[in-house]
Design a protein around this motif. Sequence first.
Motif, PDB file in Angstrom:
ATOM      1  N   GLU A 191       0.661  -1.403   0.095  1.00  0.00           N
ATOM      2  CA  GLU A 191       0.443   0.001   0.171  1.00  0.00           C
ATOM      3  C   GLU A 191       1.066   1.198   0.232  1.00  0.00           C
ATOM      4  O   GLU A 191       0.669   2.172  -0.781  1.00  0.00           O
ATOM      5  N   MET A 192       1.405   1.860   0.895  1.00  0.00           N
ATOM      6  CA  MET A 192       1.837   2.832   1.425  1.00  0.00           C
ATOM      7  C   MET A 192       3.394   3.148   0.646  1.00  0.00           C
ATOM      8  O   MET A 192       2.924   4.485  -0.203  1.00  0.00           O
ATOM      9  N   ALA A 193       4.016   2.781  -0.234  1.00  0.00           N
ATOM     10  CA  ALA A 193       5.127   2.955  -0.870  1.00  0.00           C
ATOM     11  C   ALA A 193       5.185   3.440  -2.507  1.00  0.00           C
ATOM     12  O   ALA A 193       4.957   4.734  -2.513  1.00  0.00           O
ATOM     13  N   ALA A 194       4.348   3.000  -2.805  1.00  0.00           N
ATOM     14  CA  ALA A 194       3.111   3.722  -4.216  1.00  0.00           C
ATOM     15  C   ALA A 194       2.031   4.982  -4.122  1.00  0.00           C
ATOM     16  O   ALA A 194       1.876   4.897  -4.616  1.00  0.00           O
ATOM     17  N   LEU A 195       1.425   4.263  -2.743  1.00  0.00           N
ATOM     18  CA  LEU A 195       0.362   5.290  -2.400  1.00  0.00           C
ATOM     19  C   LEU A 195       1.240   7.103  -2.112  1.00  0.00           C
ATOM     20  O   LEU A 195       1.160   7.823  -2.935  1.00  0.00           O
ATOM     21  N   ILE A 196       2.162   6.656  -1.218  1.00  0.00           N
ATOM     22  CA  ILE A 196       2.597   7.527  -0.418  1.00  0.00           C
ATOM     23  C   ILE A 196       3.569   8.632  -1.360  1.00  0.00           C
ATOM     24  O   ILE A 196       3.380   9.960  -2.396  1.00  0.00           O
ATOM     25  N   THR A 197       4.077   7.744  -2.882  1.00  0.00           N
ATOM     26  CA  THR A 197       5.066   8.437  -3.912  1.00  0.00           C
ATOM     27  C   THR A 197       3.920   9.056  -4.899  1.00  0.00           C
ATOM     28  O   THR A 197       4.459  10.142  -5.584  1.00  0.00           O
ATOM     29  N   ALA A 198       2.769   8.545  -4.845  1.00  0.00           N
ATOM     30  CA  ALA A 198       1.796   8.426  -5.476  1.00  0.00           C
ATOM     31  C   ALA A 198       2.141  10.197  -5.794  1.00  0.00           C
ATOM     32  O   ALA A 198       1.693  10.968  -6.328  1.00  0.00           O
ATOM     33  N   VAL A 199       1.314  10.479  -4.405  1.00  0.00           N
ATOM     34  CA  VAL A 199       0.938  11.332  -3.734  1.00  0.00           C
ATOM     35  C   VAL A 199       1.832  12.752  -3.542  1.00  0.00           C
ATOM     36  O   VAL A 199       1.368  13.601  -4.276  1.00  0.00           O
ATOM     37  N   VAL A 200       3.285  12.887  -3.530  1.00  0.00           N
ATOM     38  CA  VAL A 200       4.480  12.940  -3.450  1.00  0.00           C
ATOM     39  C   VAL A 200       4.560  13.630  -5.137  1.00  0.00           C
ATOM     40  O   VAL A 200       4.242  14.925  -4.763  1.00  0.00           O
ATOM     41  N   LEU A 201       4.331  12.778  -5.634  1.00  0.00           N
ATOM     42  CA  LEU A 201       4.303  12.695  -7.372  1.00  0.00           C
ATOM     43  C   LEU A 201       3.065  14.266  -8.023  1.00  0.00           C
ATOM     44  O   LEU A 201       3.822  15.181  -8.703  1.00  0.00           O
ATOM     45  N   SER A 202       2.042  13.817  -7.938  1.00  0.00           N
ATOM     46  CA  SER A 202       0.992  14.124  -7.657  1.00  0.00           C
ATOM     47  C   SER A 202       1.392  15.841  -7.385  1.00  0.00           C
ATOM     48  O   SER A 202       0.947  16.793  -7.913  1.00  0.00           O
ATOM     49  N   GLY A 203       2.055  16.186  -6.691  1.00  0.00           N
ATOM     50  CA  GLY A 203       2.389  17.608  -5.591  1.00  0.00           C
ATOM     51  C   GLY A 203       2.966  18.287  -6.891  1.00  0.00           C
ATOM     52  O   GLY A 203       3.306  19.222  -6.462  1.00  0.00           O
ATOM     53  N   ARG A 204       4.340  17.618  -6.914  1.00  0.00           N
ATOM     54  CA  ARG A 204       4.992  17.818  -7.732  1.00  0.00           C
ATOM     55  C   ARG A 204       5.135  17.460  -9.533  1.00  0.00           C
ATOM     56  O   ARG A 204       5.141  18.699  -9.869  1.00  0.00           O
ATOM     57  N   ILE A 205       5.549  16.692 -10.029  1.00  0.00           N
ATOM     58  CA  ILE A 205       5.519  16.031 -11.050  1.00  0.00           C
ATOM     59  C   ILE A 205       3.707  16.866 -12.482  1.00  0.00           C
ATOM     60  O   ILE A 205       3.833  16.986 -12.533  1.00  0.00           O
ATOM     61  N   ALA A 206       3.015  16.521 -11.124  1.00  0.00           N
ATOM     62  CA  ALA A 206       1.244  16.678 -11.873  1.00  0.00           C
ATOM     63  C   ALA A 206       1.156  17.701 -12.079  1.00  0.00           C
ATOM     64  O   ALA A 206       1.271  18.952 -12.795  1.00  0.00           O
ATOM     65  N   ALA A 207       1.459  18.453 -11.023  1.00  0.00           N
ATOM     66  CA  ALA A 207       1.417  20.354 -11.028  1.00  0.00           C
ATOM     67  C   ALA A 207       2.002  20.794 -12.455  1.00  0.00           C
ATOM     68  O   ALA A 207       1.847  21.821 -12.472  1.00  0.00           O
ATOM     69  N   SER A 208       3.427  20.398 -11.940  1.00  0.00           N
ATOM     70  CA  SER A 208       5.107  20.680 -13.210  1.00  0.00           C
ATOM     71  C   SER A 208       3.835  20.889 -14.565  1.00  0.00           C
ATOM     72  O   SER A 208       3.888  21.750 -15.238  1.00  0.00           O
ATOM     73  N   PHE A 209       3.113  19.346 -15.227  1.00  0.00           N
ATOM     74  CA  PHE A 209       2.797  19.192 -15.862  1.00  0.00           C
ATOM     75  C   PHE A 209       1.469  20.564 -16.205  1.00  0.00           C
ATOM     76  O   PHE A 209       1.722  20.735 -18.140  1.00  0.00           O
ATOM     77  N   ALA A 210       0.608  20.269 -16.158  1.00  0.00           N
ATOM     78  CA  ALA A 210      -0.162  21.342 -15.571  1.00  0.00           C
ATOM     79  C   ALA A 210       0.218  23.320 -15.666  1.00  0.00           C
ATOM     80  O   ALA A 210      -0.147  23.444 -16.950  1.00  0.00           O
ATOM     81  N   ALA A 211       1.393  23.303 -15.099  1.00  0.00           N
ATOM     82  CA  ALA A 211       1.628  24.482 -15.305  1.00  0.00           C
ATOM     83  C   ALA A 211       2.785  24.959 -16.669  1.00  0.00           C
ATOM     84  O   ALA A 211       2.340  25.578 -17.057  1.00  0.00           O
ATOM     85  N   GLU A 212       3.206  23.788 -16.926  1.00  0.00           N
ATOM     86  CA  GLU A 212       4.147  23.606 -18.209  1.00  0.00           C
ATOM     87  C   GLU A 212       3.271  24.141 -19.102  1.00  0.00           C
ATOM     88  O   GLU A 212       3.432  25.271 -20.333  1.00  0.00           O
ATOM     89  N   ILE A 213       2.121  23.013 -19.557  1.00  0.00           N
ATOM     90  CA  ILE A 213       1.271  22.936 -20.670  1.00  0.00           C
ATOM     91  C   ILE A 213       0.476  24.646 -20.616  1.00  0.00           C
ATOM     92  O   ILE A 213      -0.090  24.456 -21.761  1.00  0.00           O
TER      93      ILE A 213
END
Length: 354
Positions: A191-213
């Motif tokens: 559970e936690m490794a995949a979930l916590i990593t995805a939540v962290v990447l949501s704030g870092r990577i998903a936000a970066s993709f959205a802001a750049e595009i």
Amino acid sequence: MSAQVEQHLEQGTLHLQIAGQWRLGHSPDSQRVLPALRGARVLRIEVAERTQWDSALPAFLTALLHAADRQSLDVQLQLPRRLEALLALARQDAAPPQRRASSALRLPDLRPPLRFVGALLLALQPGARALPQGRELLRILRQTSVQSVPIIILVNFLVGAILAFIGVVQLRTFGAEIYVADLVGIATAREMAALITAVVLSGRIAASFAAEIATMQANEEIDALRTAGVDPIRYLAVPRVLALVLAMPVLFFIACMAALLGGLVVATLMIHLPASGYLTQTREMVSLTQVMIGFGKSLAFAAYLSATGCYYGLRAPRTAAGVGDATTRAVVGSIIGIICIDAVVAVICNALGI
């Protein structure tokens, strides 16, 4: 050769054949053609491939198309590819907003995200042309992997330590502190490794993709891509989705190691459990099935949050405020979707007895 417009009406169809050099101030006015629309039911426009044009020709065609819309004429266009893309963009921006029927409960319109998913799947298929360049893919891969490793290690180390601390406090009541390794190992791998990593990447990577595009949308760079005949989804979304899906397995295993290390540190300090005993207990209790469940979820999370960031970036309004709004929507949508996916997988695994 100067701008030319040949017109003739045949059985209710007004044929317009356009050729020559269309330049501002030296081209026919649409007012000369508009009277002929009154006796037509169909408007057919053909522009020769070798026609040379600047903004005069799109303006001429836009005026004709608006007049045809007002008279509810059927329109048939045979245009060069770049001119067709430019006209489609102009008509899309000029289209009036549709009025929605008022109701107490408005269901979300699922057609835009479904269209985006369909276009993304078509662009990802092996036979798709013009896949992203290697340099651009490597740049995004470095952003999603190497630059994300420190925060992934820190957050998962702390999560593993918290799980171990809670486990030791509760298990000490029953004299079963040794099972803290089981708790941390299974919770981390499944559970936690995949979930916590995805939540962290949501704030870092998903936000970066959205802001750049979204910034490219505000600067009309995406309009330029469409005008040049380049699919923005294939050019912008595909490399980002591929990069994060490729990076996520490595990030998942790094997260597992960091969380297990955090649990080991707490277990060693609180109950003086030898590292060899902790690792042995973890190896015996954490099966390959548990790891594969977490691994599969991490891939699903990566595909979802990267696609979400690109989707909201492409749909952002062309303003500075639209960039912030797209970023916020990408983060919130990613986190909610990740939790929903995790819940669905948990129900499926429980039904299958895994």
